[in-house]
Motif scaffolding. Sequence first.
Motif, PDB file in Angstrom:
ATOM      1  N   TRP A   9       0.824  -1.217   0.000  1.00 31.92           N
ATOM      2  CA  TRP A   9       0.000   0.000   0.000  1.00 31.92           C
ATOM      3  C   TRP A   9       0.856   1.264   0.000  1.00 31.92           C
ATOM      4  O   TRP A   9       0.417   2.307   0.474  1.00 31.92           O
ATOM      5  N   ASN A  10       2.019   1.158  -0.585  1.00 23.30           N
ATOM      6  CA  ASN A  10       2.903   2.322  -0.666  1.00 23.30           C
ATOM      7  C   ASN A  10       2.215   3.462  -1.409  1.00 23.30           C
ATOM      8  O   ASN A  10       1.765   3.311  -2.547  1.00 23.30           O
ATOM      9  N   GLU A  11       2.134   4.607  -0.751  1.00 19.52           N
ATOM     10  CA  GLU A  11       1.426   5.753  -1.338  1.00 19.52           C
ATOM     11  C   GLU A  11       2.067   6.235  -2.625  1.00 19.52           C
ATOM     12  O   GLU A  11       1.391   6.744  -3.521  1.00 19.52           O
ATOM     13  N   PRO A  16      -0.914   9.970  -6.740  1.00 15.26           N
ATOM     14  CA  PRO A  16      -0.052  11.006  -7.332  1.00 15.26           C
ATOM     15  C   PRO A  16       0.888  11.610  -6.292  1.00 15.26           C
ATOM     16  O   PRO A  16       0.704  11.446  -5.082  1.00 15.26           O
ATOM     17  N   HIS A  17       1.861  12.335  -6.778  1.00 15.63           N
ATOM     18  CA  HIS A  17       2.854  12.958  -5.908  1.00 15.63           C
ATOM     19  C   HIS A  17       2.183  13.906  -4.910  1.00 15.63           C
ATOM     20  O   HIS A  17       1.247  14.633  -5.251  1.00 15.63           O
ATOM     21  N   THR A  20      -1.504  11.530   0.064  1.00 15.67           N
ATOM     22  CA  THR A  20      -1.364  10.415   1.006  1.00 15.67           C
ATOM     23  C   THR A  20      -2.724   9.759   1.229  1.00 15.67           C
ATOM     24  O   THR A  20      -3.776  10.329   0.898  1.00 15.67           O
ATOM     25  N   TRP A  21      -2.695   8.560   1.836  1.00 13.53           N
ATOM     26  CA  TRP A  21      -3.962   7.886   2.156  1.00 13.53           C
ATOM     27  C   TRP A  21      -4.771   8.699   3.155  1.00 13.53           C
ATOM     28  O   TRP A  21      -6.004   8.674   3.126  1.00 13.53           O
ATOM     29  N   ALA A  22      -4.087   9.412   4.015  1.00 14.70           N
ATOM     30  CA  ALA A  22      -4.799  10.238   5.004  1.00 14.70           C
ATOM     31  C   ALA A  22      -5.626  11.323   4.325  1.00 14.70           C
ATOM     32  O   ALA A  22      -6.692  11.717   4.823  1.00 14.70           O
ATOM     33  N   ASP A  23      -5.156  11.799   3.182  1.00 12.37           N
ATOM     34  CA  ASP A  23      -5.909  12.823   2.446  1.00 12.37           C
ATOM     35  C   ASP A  23      -7.226  12.285   1.902  1.00 12.37           C
ATOM     36  O   ASP A  23      -8.138  13.069   1.599  1.00 12.37           O
ATOM     37  N   PRO A 299       3.183   5.620 -10.648  1.00 14.29           N
ATOM     38  CA  PRO A 299       3.326   4.171 -10.888  1.00 14.29           C
ATOM     39  C   PRO A 299       2.032   3.420 -11.166  1.00 14.29           C
ATOM     40  O   PRO A 299       1.947   2.656 -12.133  1.00 14.29           O
ATOM     41  N   SER A 300       1.005   3.591 -10.344  1.00  7.35           N
ATOM     42  CA  SER A 300      -0.232   2.844 -10.591  1.00  7.35           C
ATOM     43  C   SER A 300      -0.943   3.338 -11.847  1.00  7.35           C
ATOM     44  O   SER A 300      -1.733   2.597 -12.455  1.00  7.35           O
ATOM     45  N   TRP A 301      -0.673   4.562 -12.250  1.00  7.36           N
ATOM     46  CA  TRP A 301      -1.214   5.070 -13.526  1.00  7.36           C
ATOM     47  C   TRP A 301      -0.685   4.223 -14.672  1.00  7.36           C
ATOM     48  O   TRP A 301      -1.432   3.883 -15.590  1.00  7.36           O
TER      49      TRP A 301
END
Length: 386
Positions: A9-11, A16-17, A20-23, A299-301
Motif C-alpha cells: 500500500w505504498n502511497e 499522485p505525488h 497520502t492515504w490520510a488525504d 506508478p499505478s497510472w
Amino acid sequence: MAGILAWFWNERFWLPHNVTWADLKNTDEATFPQAEDLYLAFPLALGIFMIRLVFERFIARPCALGLKIQANGPQKAQPNAILEKVFTSITKHPDEKRLEGLSKQLDWDVRTIQRWFRHRRNQEKPSTLTRFCESMWRFTFYLYIFTYGVRFLKKTSWQWNTRECWYNYPYQPLTMDIHYYYIVELSFYLSLLFSQFTDIRRKDFLIMFLHHLVTISLITFSYVNNMARVGALVMCLHDAADVLMEAAKMANYAKCQRLCNVIFVMFALVFTSSRLGVYPIWILNSTLFESWEIVGPFPSWWVFNVLLFLLLVLHSFWSYLIVRIACRAVSRGKVSKDDRSDIESSSDEEEGPPPTQKLHNSATNGTSGANGTNGYLSGPSCRDEH
C-alpha cells in the motif's frame, strides 16, 4: 506481514505525488473509495451465484422448455470397456499410433474408433437447454447493469467531457451510484471467475480466465486509487455488446436462425465499433493523454493503462473471431459455429453413415458393432465473450 502490507500500500505507487492515504479518508463533508469496501464483493459474489442457480432453475429453464428446447444432451457413445479405460486413464485424443493399435485389438476400423472418442468427448458436454439457461442469466444481468449504467451516467457531467474525469483528481467524492455500480460489477466478475470451472468449458478457457482477471484487476485498481469515473465509462461501454451477444446465443439455441442472424450482425457492429473504435478513441485517449496533461503519470497510472491496453489486445482477438464468423455467414447465408464452440463436430466427409465394422470379434470384446451416427452436431453457435 505488516512490512508486506506497508510495501503493497505504498502511497508513492498508488497515488499522485504529494497525496497520502490520510488525504483520502472519509469525512463528514466527503466520502472517498476505501480499499476495504471491496471485501463486500466476495460474499456478494456468492450471493449472485446463488441467485443465478435459482434464476436458471425457476425462470430460465421454464422459458427454455416453453421454446421447445430439448433437455437431452449429445448422443452417447456405445459402451466399450477397453475404449472407456483409454479415455479415462490415458487420453481423450488418441494419436494415430494408438488408434491403429486399438483398431487391431478391437477389430474395428480407425474411423469408427475416432467416432467413438468424439461421441465420448461430446457426452460430457452440457445440453442445449443448459447452455440456453446460462446465456439467459448473463443476458438478464448485462441488460440490468447496462441499463443502470446508462441511467446513472446520463446524470454526470463527465460522460462526454472525459477531461472532467481528471479535474481535481484524486479528490473526487464517491457517490452511492458509483459505489453500487462498482461493487455489483466486481461481484459478478468474481462469480464468473469461480463458475468458469463449473460452466461449459470452451476452447478459449484460458483467454476468458485471463479476461476475467484483467477485468477484476481493472475494477479493483480504478476503485482503490479513485479512477472510478473513467472506470464507470469502461464498464458501461463493455456491457453494451455483451447484452446483444447473449441475446444472439439465446436465439440460436431456440433455433430462431433469422433472429440470431439479425442480432449477431447488430452485435458485431456494436462490438467492433465500441471496442476497437470508441474504446481507444474515447477511453484510452483520456487515460493516456488527458490524464497525463491534467494529473501527470505515477506508478499505478502506468499499471492501469497497461491493463487497459491488454484489454484492447483481447478485443482485437475476439474481433478477429467475429470477422471470421461474419465471412462464413456471408458465404453460407447464416451464422455458423464459431471458433470457440463447446461441442465438437465432424468433418463434412463423415456426415454419412459410418463404414460397417467387423463383428466377428465382438463377442470376445464384450461389445457389438458400432452403428451410431455422426458425432453430435450442435446448432450454429453465435458466441463471443465479454
